[in-house]
Design a protein around this motif. Structure first.
Motif, PDB file in Angstrom:
ATOM      1  N   GLU A   1     -32.322  59.538  34.261  1.00  0.00           N
ATOM      2  CA  GLU A   1     -32.936  58.551  33.374  1.00  0.00           C
ATOM      3  C   GLU A   1     -32.602  58.880  31.917  1.00  0.00           C
ATOM      4  OE1 GLU A   1     -37.015  58.905  34.370  1.00  0.00           O
ATOM      5  OE2 GLU A   1     -36.893  57.577  36.111  1.00  0.00           O
ATOM      6  N   GLY A   2     -32.176  57.869  31.186  1.00  0.00           N
ATOM      7  CA  GLY A   2     -31.850  58.064  29.778  1.00  0.00           C
ATOM      8  C   GLY A   2     -30.399  58.387  29.502  1.00  0.00           C
ATOM      9  N   TRP A   3     -29.606  58.604  30.557  1.00  0.00           N
ATOM     10  CA  TRP A   3     -28.169  58.793  30.347  1.00  0.00           C
ATOM     11  C   TRP A   3     -27.558  57.530  29.749  1.00  0.00           C
ATOM     12  CZ3 TRP A   3     -25.561  61.239  35.294  1.00  0.00           C
ATOM     13  CH2 TRP A   3     -25.684  62.636  35.228  1.00  0.00           C
ATOM     14  N   THR A   4     -26.545  57.710  28.907  1.00  0.00           N
ATOM     15  CA  THR A   4     -25.712  56.583  28.497  1.00  0.00           C
ATOM     16  C   THR A   4     -24.597  56.411  29.523  1.00  0.00           C
ATOM     17  OG1 THR A   4     -24.204  57.956  27.186  1.00  0.00           O
ATOM     18  CG2 THR A   4     -26.177  57.075  26.065  1.00  0.00           C
ATOM     19  N   PHE A   5     -23.879  55.304  29.401  1.00  0.00           N
ATOM     20  CA  PHE A   5     -22.772  55.097  30.333  1.00  0.00           C
ATOM     21  C   PHE A   5     -21.696  56.158  30.123  1.00  0.00           C
ATOM     22  CE2 PHE A   5     -18.937  52.652  31.817  1.00  0.00           C
ATOM     23  CZ  PHE A   5     -19.297  52.664  33.159  1.00  0.00           C
ATOM     24  N   ARG A   6     -21.526  56.611  28.889  1.00  0.00           N
ATOM     25  CA  ARG A   6     -20.576  57.694  28.634  1.00  0.00           C
ATOM     26  C   ARG A   6     -20.999  58.961  29.369  1.00  0.00           C
ATOM     27  NH1 ARG A   6     -18.980  59.177  22.524  1.00  0.00           N
ATOM     28  NH2 ARG A   6     -18.079  57.105  22.764  1.00  0.00           N
ATOM     29  N   ASP A   7     -22.302  59.267  29.336  1.00  0.00           N
ATOM     30  CA  ASP A   7     -22.815  60.427  30.076  1.00  0.00           C
ATOM     31  C   ASP A   7     -22.541  60.279  31.567  1.00  0.00           C
ATOM     32  OD1 ASP A   7     -23.922  61.523  27.719  1.00  0.00           O
ATOM     33  OD2 ASP A   7     -25.820  60.474  28.025  1.00  0.00           O
ATOM     34  N   LEU A   8     -22.767  59.086  32.081  1.00  0.00           N
ATOM     35  CA  LEU A   8     -22.575  58.836  33.504  1.00  0.00           C
ATOM     36  C   LEU A   8     -21.124  59.042  33.905  1.00  0.00           C
ATOM     37  CD1 LEU A   8     -23.309  57.847  36.305  1.00  0.00           C
ATOM     38  CD2 LEU A   8     -23.336  55.500  35.438  1.00  0.00           C
ATOM     39  N   ARG A   9     -20.203  58.507  33.144  1.00  0.00           N
ATOM     40  CA  ARG A   9     -18.791  58.662  33.471  1.00  0.00           C
ATOM     41  C   ARG A   9     -18.361  60.121  33.392  1.00  0.00           C
ATOM     42  NH1 ARG A   9     -14.519  54.144  31.796  1.00  0.00           N
ATOM     43  NH2 ARG A   9     -13.514  55.318  33.463  1.00  0.00           N
ATOM     44  N   ALA A  10     -18.860  60.848  32.402  1.00  0.00           N
ATOM     45  CA  ALA A  10     -18.510  62.264  32.268  1.00  0.00           C
ATOM     46  C   ALA A  10     -19.034  63.064  33.460  1.00  0.00           C
ATOM     47  CB  ALA A  10     -19.070  62.815  30.960  1.00  0.00           C
ATOM     48  N   ALA A  11     -20.253  62.753  33.914  1.00  0.00           N
ATOM     49  CA  ALA A  11     -20.820  63.469  35.057  1.00  0.00           C
ATOM     50  C   ALA A  11     -20.061  63.155  36.339  1.00  0.00           C
ATOM     51  CB  ALA A  11     -22.293  63.108  35.217  1.00  0.00           C
ATOM     52  N   LEU A  12     -19.703  61.902  36.541  1.00  0.00           N
ATOM     53  CA  LEU A  12     -18.937  61.528  37.731  1.00  0.00           C
ATOM     54  C   LEU A  12     -17.581  62.225  37.768  1.00  0.00           C
ATOM     55  CD1 LEU A  12     -19.575  57.677  38.082  1.00  0.00           C
ATOM     56  CD2 LEU A  12     -20.116  59.433  39.780  1.00  0.00           C
ATOM     57  N   ALA A  13     -16.957  62.372  36.607  1.00  0.00           N
ATOM     58  CA  ALA A  13     -15.631  62.990  36.541  1.00  0.00           C
ATOM     59  C   ALA A  13     -15.646  64.444  36.985  1.00  0.00           C
ATOM     60  CB  ALA A  13     -15.074  62.875  35.125  1.00  0.00           C
ATOM     61  N   LYS A  14     -16.820  65.079  36.958  1.00  0.00           N
ATOM     62  CA  LYS A  14     -16.931  66.490  37.307  1.00  0.00           C
ATOM     63  C   LYS A  14     -17.333  66.727  38.758  1.00  0.00           C
ATOM     64  CE  LYS A  14     -18.324  67.769  32.600  1.00  0.00           C
ATOM     65  NZ  LYS A  14     -19.442  68.304  31.766  1.00  0.00           N
TER      66      LYS A  14
ATOM     67  N   PRO B   1     -33.825  55.774  18.309  1.00  0.00           N
ATOM     68  CA  PRO B   1     -32.777  55.833  19.338  1.00  0.00           C
ATOM     69  C   PRO B   1     -31.735  54.718  19.233  1.00  0.00           C
ATOM     70  CG  PRO B   1     -34.889  56.323  20.319  1.00  0.00           C
ATOM     71  CD  PRO B   1     -35.179  55.885  18.919  1.00  0.00           C
ATOM     72  N   THR B   2     -32.126  53.532  18.770  1.00  0.00           N
ATOM     73  CA  THR B   2     -31.126  52.470  18.622  1.00  0.00           C
ATOM     74  C   THR B   2     -30.170  52.793  17.483  1.00  0.00           C
ATOM     75  OG1 THR B   2     -32.515  51.153  17.129  1.00  0.00           O
ATOM     76  CG2 THR B   2     -32.733  50.733  19.489  1.00  0.00           C
ATOM     77  N   VAL B   3     -30.692  53.379  16.405  1.00  0.00           N
ATOM     78  CA  VAL B   3     -29.840  53.767  15.279  1.00  0.00           C
ATOM     79  C   VAL B   3     -28.840  54.826  15.730  1.00  0.00           C
ATOM     80  CG1 VAL B   3     -29.799  54.750  12.962  1.00  0.00           C
ATOM     81  CG2 VAL B   3     -31.676  53.236  13.642  1.00  0.00           C
ATOM     82  N   ILE B   4     -29.327  55.809  16.481  1.00  0.00           N
ATOM     83  CA  ILE B   4     -28.459  56.877  16.984  1.00  0.00           C
ATOM     84  C   ILE B   4     -27.364  56.299  17.867  1.00  0.00           C
ATOM     85  CG2 ILE B   4     -28.419  58.887  18.508  1.00  0.00           C
ATOM     86  CD1 ILE B   4     -31.267  59.527  17.438  1.00  0.00           C
ATOM     87  N   TYR B   5     -27.733  55.358  18.722  1.00  0.00           N
ATOM     88  CA  TYR B   5     -26.732  54.743  19.605  1.00  0.00           C
ATOM     89  C   TYR B   5     -25.681  54.015  18.780  1.00  0.00           C
ATOM     90  CZ  TYR B   5     -24.744  52.201  23.567  1.00  0.00           C
ATOM     91  OH  TYR B   5     -23.881  51.699  24.523  1.00  0.00           O
ATOM     92  N   GLY B   6     -26.109  53.337  17.742  1.00  0.00           N
ATOM     93  CA  GLY B   6     -25.168  52.613  16.889  1.00  0.00           C
ATOM     94  C   GLY B   6     -24.236  53.530  16.126  1.00  0.00           C
ATOM     95  N   LEU B   7     -24.685  54.740  15.826  1.00  0.00           N
ATOM     96  CA  LEU B   7     -23.825  55.704  15.132  1.00  0.00           C
ATOM     97  C   LEU B   7     -22.723  56.218  16.041  1.00  0.00           C
ATOM     98  CD1 LEU B   7     -26.503  57.789  13.180  1.00  0.00           C
ATOM     99  CD2 LEU B   7     -24.853  56.174  12.205  1.00  0.00           C
ATOM    100  N   GLY B   8     -22.958  56.264  17.331  1.00  0.00           N
ATOM    101  CA  GLY B   8     -21.948  56.723  18.274  1.00  0.00           C
ATOM    102  C   GLY B   8     -21.540  58.165  18.009  1.00  0.00           C
ATOM    103  N   ALA B   9     -20.232  58.408  17.961  1.00  0.00           N
ATOM    104  CA  ALA B   9     -19.710  59.761  17.772  1.00  0.00           C
ATOM    105  C   ALA B   9     -20.039  60.327  16.398  1.00  0.00           C
ATOM    106  CB  ALA B   9     -18.201  59.767  17.992  1.00  0.00           C
ATOM    107  N   ARG B  10     -20.449  59.475  15.462  1.00  0.00           N
ATOM    108  CA  ARG B  10     -20.787  59.962  14.111  1.00  0.00           C
ATOM    109  C   ARG B  10     -22.121  60.706  14.093  1.00  0.00           C
ATOM    110  NH1 ARG B  10     -21.086  54.823  10.700  1.00  0.00           N
ATOM    111  NH2 ARG B  10     -21.557  53.876  12.728  1.00  0.00           N
ATOM    112  N   TYR B  11     -22.924  60.538  15.114  1.00  0.00           N
ATOM    113  CA  TYR B  11     -24.216  61.217  15.147  1.00  0.00           C
ATOM    114  C   TYR B  11     -24.006  62.687  15.486  1.00  0.00           C
ATOM    115  CZ  TYR B  11     -28.946  62.487  16.525  1.00  0.00           C
ATOM    116  OH  TYR B  11     -30.162  63.104  16.640  1.00  0.00           O
TER     117      TYR B  11
END
Length: 350
Positions: free
Chosen positions: A117-130, A246-256
């Motif tokens: 719960e709370g994973w982003t789609f990027r987190d999900l893809r990274a976990a699946l890759a492992k 959390p929405t601001v953080i998501y919008g920052l993306g890799a800049r956070y």
């Protein structure tokens, strides 16, 4: 010795030999296989016959015993000609009889993968890759291509996969798991929307999913989720901005970089709910069923603000007025400064 007595002796010896062989066979059938390693398994490919399976077992250093006994046992258990393809677990203490029965019944080894719960789609893809042994067919796809492959071209992937634990078997792919998680989210969202509270300021299930994702990121305390959702629902009804970090953080993306600054709160992005009205354009994480339920069944109180309690519990202080909220924020900052001083002093002592 007469011929008759000689024949009788031969019969007795033959019966004794058969009895001895039968006892050996019975001990073989129900004795644990020797040489089985930790977390061992055997893969039966489609079309594999018993000799190929025995070669596979022997190649792993497992003492298999006489092949004749395996053939007899396969007939006795009904496995002969009915062994199903798949991967089979070899737990410590497994016997030839139990292994053949599992192969006959198709009791393949089921592995598990958990979407948190709370994973982003990027987190999900990274976990699946492992995940070892899972077929990785989406590695070269970008998010848009992946969603098209799932049958949802143009759909944003964030929030679309339900956090749960999914069983999978050897031969499954990452796309198979994603397809199941997507279907599970569709079902969970439909159920939450169908039973939603009346008069919500949400027009579509998509908006409920977005709100649920914010609730998911705002608190890890299960009992707080309806109250958090209630604050956001009332702010939407009053025309107030959500103003959720959390929405601001998501919008920052890799800049956070882990530190949310005042400048970040003032920098406009499509996800900055300090600079923009209403909900962000997409979910910001994968909400679980509890967050979906909270978003569609918010608590009915009069709180319009909340701030972290600041005691390490992850819980919040809820306020009805800006004056109360400012006092709660001041108390939070005071506790935060005290914790930092204590940490600094501990570092000096060390």
């Amino acid at each position: 010795m007469s011929i008759r007595r000689g024949l009788l002796l031969l019969v007795v010896l033959a019966l004794a030999l058969l009895g001895w062989q039968w006892q050996r066979y019975q001990r073989f059938a129900d004795a644990p296989l020797a040489g089985v390693g930790a977390q061992a398994s055997v893969v039966v490919a489609r079309g594999d016959a018993l000799p190929a399976i025995l070669r596979n077992l022997r190649a792993q250093g497992i003492a298999i015993g006489p092949a004749l006994y395996w053939r007899l046992l396969a007939r006795q258990t009904g496995a002969a000609g009915h062994i199903q393809a798949g991967e089979y677990a070899l737990p410590a203490g497994i016997t030839p009889r139990a292994l053949l029965a599992a192969m006959r019944d198709g009791k393949v080894l089921r592995r598990r993968f958990t979407i948190v719960e709370g994973w982003t789609f990027r987190d999900l893809r990274a976990a699946l890759a492992k995940v070892p042994l899972l077929r990785h067919v989406t590695s070269g796809m970008d998010d848009a291509a992946l969603m098209a492959k799932l049958g949802y071209p143009g759909q944003h992937p964030e929030g679309r996969f339900l956090p749960e634990t999914y069983a999978w078997v050897r031969g499954d792919s990452d796309l198979d798991l994603l397809r199941r998680a997507h279907a599970a989210m569709d079902q969970a969202l439909e159920a939450a929307w169908r039973t939603r509270a009346p008069d919500l300021p949400l027009q579509t299930p998509e908006q409920a999913l977005i709100l649920a994702s914010i609730v998911e990121k705002e608190t890890g305390a299960a009992d707080e989720r309806p109250r958090i959702a209630g604050v956001f629902v009332r702010r939407l009804q009053a025309g107030m901005r959500l103003q959720t970090d959390p929405t601001v953080i998501y919008g920052l993306g890799a800049r956070y970089d882990g530190n949310l600054r005042r400048l970040d709160l003032m920098t406009d992005t499509p996800y900055n709910t300090y600079t923009r009205d209403g909900l962000p354009p997409t979910p910001i994480a994968m909400p679980g069923k509890a967050a979906l339920h909270a978003a569609t069944h918010p608590a009915a109180d009069d709180a319009l603000y909340f701030v972290a309690l600041g005691d390490g519990s992850g819980r919040h202080v809820f306020s009805r007025s800006l004056e109360e909220h400012n006092a709660a924020v001041a108390a939070y900052l005071q506790r935060l400064r005290a914790q930092r001083r204590a940490t600094a002093q501990e570092g000096v002592r060390r």
